[in-house]
Design a protein around this motif. Structure first.
Motif, mmCIF file in Angstrom:
data_model
loop_
_atom_site.group_PDB
_atom_site.id
_atom_site.type_symbol
_atom_site.label_atom_id
_atom_site.label_comp_id
_atom_site.label_asym_id
_atom_site.label_seq_id
_atom_site.Cartn_x
_atom_site.Cartn_y
_atom_site.Cartn_z
ATOM 1 N N ALA A 155 5.280 5.039 -6.562
ATOM 2 C CA ALA A 155 4.031 4.342 -6.263
ATOM 3 C C ALA A 155 3.231 4.074 -7.525
ATOM 4 C CB ALA A 155 3.207 5.152 -5.261
ATOM 5 N N GLN A 156 3.141 5.084 -8.381
ATOM 6 C CA GLN A 156 2.373 4.931 -9.611
ATOM 7 C C GLN A 156 3.057 3.989 -10.586
ATOM 8 O OE1 GLN A 156 -0.782 6.240 -10.098
ATOM 9 N NE2 GLN A 156 -0.677 4.746 -11.771
ATOM 10 N N GLU A 157 4.370 4.163 -10.778
ATOM 11 C CA GLU A 157 5.097 3.351 -11.750
ATOM 12 C C GLU A 157 5.148 1.884 -11.339
ATOM 13 O OE1 GLU A 157 6.382 4.043 -14.739
ATOM 14 O OE2 GLU A 157 5.532 6.058 -14.625
ATOM 15 N N LEU A 158 5.369 1.617 -10.060
ATOM 16 C CA LEU A 158 5.438 0.224 -9.609
ATOM 17 C C LEU A 158 4.087 -0.474 -9.767
ATOM 18 C CD1 LEU A 158 7.702 0.518 -6.429
ATOM 19 C CD2 LEU A 158 8.325 -0.329 -8.699
ATOM 20 N N CYS A 159 3.011 0.243 -9.491
ATOM 21 C CA CYS A 159 1.680 -0.329 -9.716
ATOM 22 C C CYS A 159 1.464 -0.616 -11.199
ATOM 23 C CB CYS A 159 0.604 0.624 -9.192
ATOM 24 S SG CYS A 159 0.447 0.677 -7.400
ATOM 25 N N GLN A 219 -2.125 4.152 5.202
ATOM 26 C CA GLN A 219 -2.649 5.491 4.949
ATOM 27 C C GLN A 219 -2.856 5.751 3.465
ATOM 28 O OE1 GLN A 219 -3.784 7.745 7.406
ATOM 29 N NE2 GLN A 219 -3.600 5.725 8.325
ATOM 30 N N GLU A 220 -1.986 5.205 2.636
ATOM 31 C CA GLU A 220 -2.165 5.369 1.197
ATOM 32 C C GLU A 220 -3.454 4.686 0.749
ATOM 33 O OE1 GLU A 220 -1.009 6.698 -2.697
ATOM 34 O OE2 GLU A 220 -0.387 7.240 -0.657
ATOM 35 N N ALA A 221 -3.710 3.504 1.276
ATOM 36 C CA ALA A 221 -4.932 2.782 0.915
ATOM 37 C C ALA A 221 -6.176 3.538 1.379
ATOM 38 C CB ALA A 221 -4.905 1.379 1.519
ATOM 39 N N CYS A 275 8.624 3.523 -0.616
ATOM 40 C CA CYS A 275 8.028 3.575 -1.965
ATOM 41 C C CYS A 275 7.203 2.320 -2.238
ATOM 42 C CB CYS A 275 9.117 3.713 -3.026
ATOM 43 S SG CYS A 275 9.907 5.333 -3.079
ATOM 44 N N CYS A 276 7.755 1.147 -1.923
ATOM 45 C CA CYS A 276 7.034 -0.100 -2.171
ATOM 46 C C CYS A 276 5.790 -0.205 -1.298
ATOM 47 C CB CYS A 276 7.962 -1.297 -1.922
ATOM 48 S SG CYS A 276 9.293 -1.472 -3.134
ATOM 49 N N ALA A 277 5.886 0.266 -0.050
ATOM 50 C CA ALA A 277 4.719 0.248 0.830
ATOM 51 C C ALA A 277 3.631 1.174 0.300
ATOM 52 C CB ALA A 277 5.128 0.661 2.241
ATOM 53 N N LYS A 278 4.032 2.323 -0.217
ATOM 54 C CA LYS A 278 3.063 3.264 -0.788
ATOM 55 C C LYS A 278 2.406 2.646 -2.022
ATOM 56 C CE LYS A 278 2.818 8.234 -1.898
ATOM 57 N NZ LYS A 278 2.115 8.668 -0.680
ATOM 58 N N ALA A 279 3.213 1.962 -2.843
ATOM 59 C CA ALA A 279 2.664 1.280 -4.022
ATOM 60 C C ALA A 279 1.714 0.166 -3.608
ATOM 61 C CB ALA A 279 3.792 0.727 -4.880
ATOM 62 N N ALA A 280 2.070 -0.568 -2.553
ATOM 63 C CA ALA A 280 1.198 -1.632 -2.070
ATOM 64 C C ALA A 280 -0.141 -1.067 -1.588
ATOM 65 C CB ALA A 280 1.884 -2.400 -0.945
ATOM 66 N N ARG A 282 -1.550 1.628 -2.639
ATOM 67 C CA ARG A 282 -2.293 2.034 -3.836
ATOM 68 C C ARG A 282 -2.906 0.817 -4.529
ATOM 69 N NH1 ARG A 282 0.101 7.051 -7.112
ATOM 70 N NH2 ARG A 282 0.086 7.696 -4.935
ATOM 71 N N MET A 283 -2.186 -0.290 -4.537
ATOM 72 C CA MET A 283 -2.714 -1.508 -5.148
ATOM 73 C C MET A 283 -3.882 -2.073 -4.341
ATOM 74 S SD MET A 283 -2.495 -3.410 -7.788
ATOM 75 C CE MET A 283 -0.949 -2.844 -8.488
ATOM 76 N N ILE A 284 -3.806 -1.928 -3.023
ATOM 77 C CA ILE A 284 -4.939 -2.331 -2.185
ATOM 78 C C ILE A 284 -6.172 -1.531 -2.566
ATOM 79 C CG2 ILE A 284 -5.843 -2.357 0.184
ATOM 80 C CD1 ILE A 284 -2.931 -2.795 1.120
ATOM 81 N N ALA A 285 -5.972 -0.232 -2.810
ATOM 82 C CA ALA A 285 -7.103 0.619 -3.203
ATOM 83 C C ALA A 285 -7.664 0.201 -4.550
ATOM 84 C CB ALA A 285 -6.666 2.079 -3.232
#
Length: 324
Positions: A155-159, A219-221, A275-280, A282-285
């Motif tokens: 999540a962190q690296e993809l962002c 949920q990540e957002a 993983c990509c959904a979690k990164a997405a 995080r990017m929304i946040a």
């Protein structure tokens, strides 16, 4: 602060909390949930060190000494572990529990980590009375920790990659970043399911498999400060509207995702979708969190939902057509 901390009392409270989170009055304690929660606590402790991956390996070594055994060897089948979206949710619950106790131990992360290991040792050894092998429990713990670390690092690296390569390098907007990561999540999910199990939409209902991955993103957002609400699906296209997946954005970011997943040896496409959904999320946040967001949540959230759902439908339609 550490000198004033009552270690036995804190250890008992954390032990009780971990068991309580995984216990149902009718069904009793779910051992797999306890393992996932313990994994989340460990992962949270690793994140306070400068090299989390090295902290993880050191932790496993210390756990070998405490348990007096190696993790059970051999392959771990997919059925031995919960699905990736379940693991992410339960591991995050463990991480949240750890953060609550961290406030009392901020100046002594090493001692806190040692306390966690002793608690885990006590739990795993106690399970032997119920004929649960400590080597097997240890192996499941290792697998859950590694999977949870992969989700967090991905999540962190993809962002970071999207911001560095696309925003700074090519002038992408934050909206483009959100849509691209969401779309790749939808694509990897559909590819993981295959033509036979890749369900299309029925009326206004979102297929269960897609709903699971969407939940990871939302949920990540929310965990990172985006207001919760029911506006995620606002403005989504109706079923009679032609599917419009953001292909240019997918092609722009998917090679980086492919390279990263290869580097960490994460080959399962469903895990990659999570993983990509979690990164997405995080990017929304990044775009829509805080008191003065760069993008309104009412815009960012439907944008992500549209990208993931449209791409999912597009790939499902392609697979269905190819199968005919």
């Amino acid at each position: 602060m550490f000198a004033l901390t009552n270690k036995p009392d804190m250890g008992a409270r954390l032990y009780t909390g971990l068991i309580h989170m995984a216990t149902d009055p009718q069904r009793g304690t779910d051992v797999m949930k306890v393992i996932q929660h313990m994994s989340g606590v460990l992962i949270e402790t690793y994140m306070v060190f400068d090299e989390p991956d090295q902290a993880m390996e050191s932790s496993f070594s210390m756990m070998r000494d405490l348990l007096g055994c190696e993790p059970l060897s051999g392959l771990v089948t997919r059925g031995a572990l919960p699905p990736a979206h379940v693991m992410d949710s339960e591991i995050e619950r463990g991480r949240f529990a750890a953060r609550m106790f961290f406030e009392e131990w901020l100046d002594c992360k090493f001692e806190f980590h040692k306390l966690i290991l002793v608690i885990i040792q006590n739990i795993i050894v106690a399970w032997e009375d119920d004929h649960q092998s400590r080597a097997e429990s240890f192996r499941l713990l290792v697998e859950c920790v590694k999977r949870g670390m992969a989700f967090e690092i991905a999540a962190q690296e993809l962002c970071d990659v999207v911001i560095e390569k696309k925003v700074a390098g090519e002038g992408w907007s934050l909206g483009d970043c959100i849509a691209s990561l969401s779309a790749v999540a939808g694509r990897r999910l559909a590819m993981s399911l295959g033509g036979e199990t890749c369900d299309l939409f029925h009326g206004s209902d979102i297929p269960e498999n897609l709903d699971h991955v969407v939940y990871v993103m939302t949920q990540e957002a929310v965990r990172l400060g985006v207001p919760a609400g029911s506006d995620w699906r606002f403005g989504l296209a109706a079923n009679d509207v032609p599917v419009h997946a953001p292909l240019n954005l997918i092609l722009g970011i998917e090679p980086y995702c492919h390279s990263f997943f290869g580097a960490i040896s994460l080959t399962n496409q469903y895990d990659q979708a999570v993983c990509c959904a979690k990164a997405a999320g995080r990017m929304i946040a990044v775009a829509a969190g805080g008191e003065v967001p760069e993008m309104e949540p009412a815009i960012a959230k439907p944008l992500a939902m549209s990208a993931i759902t449209e791409t999912y439908k597009s790939v499902c339609m392609q697979q269905t057509s190819a199968a005919l």
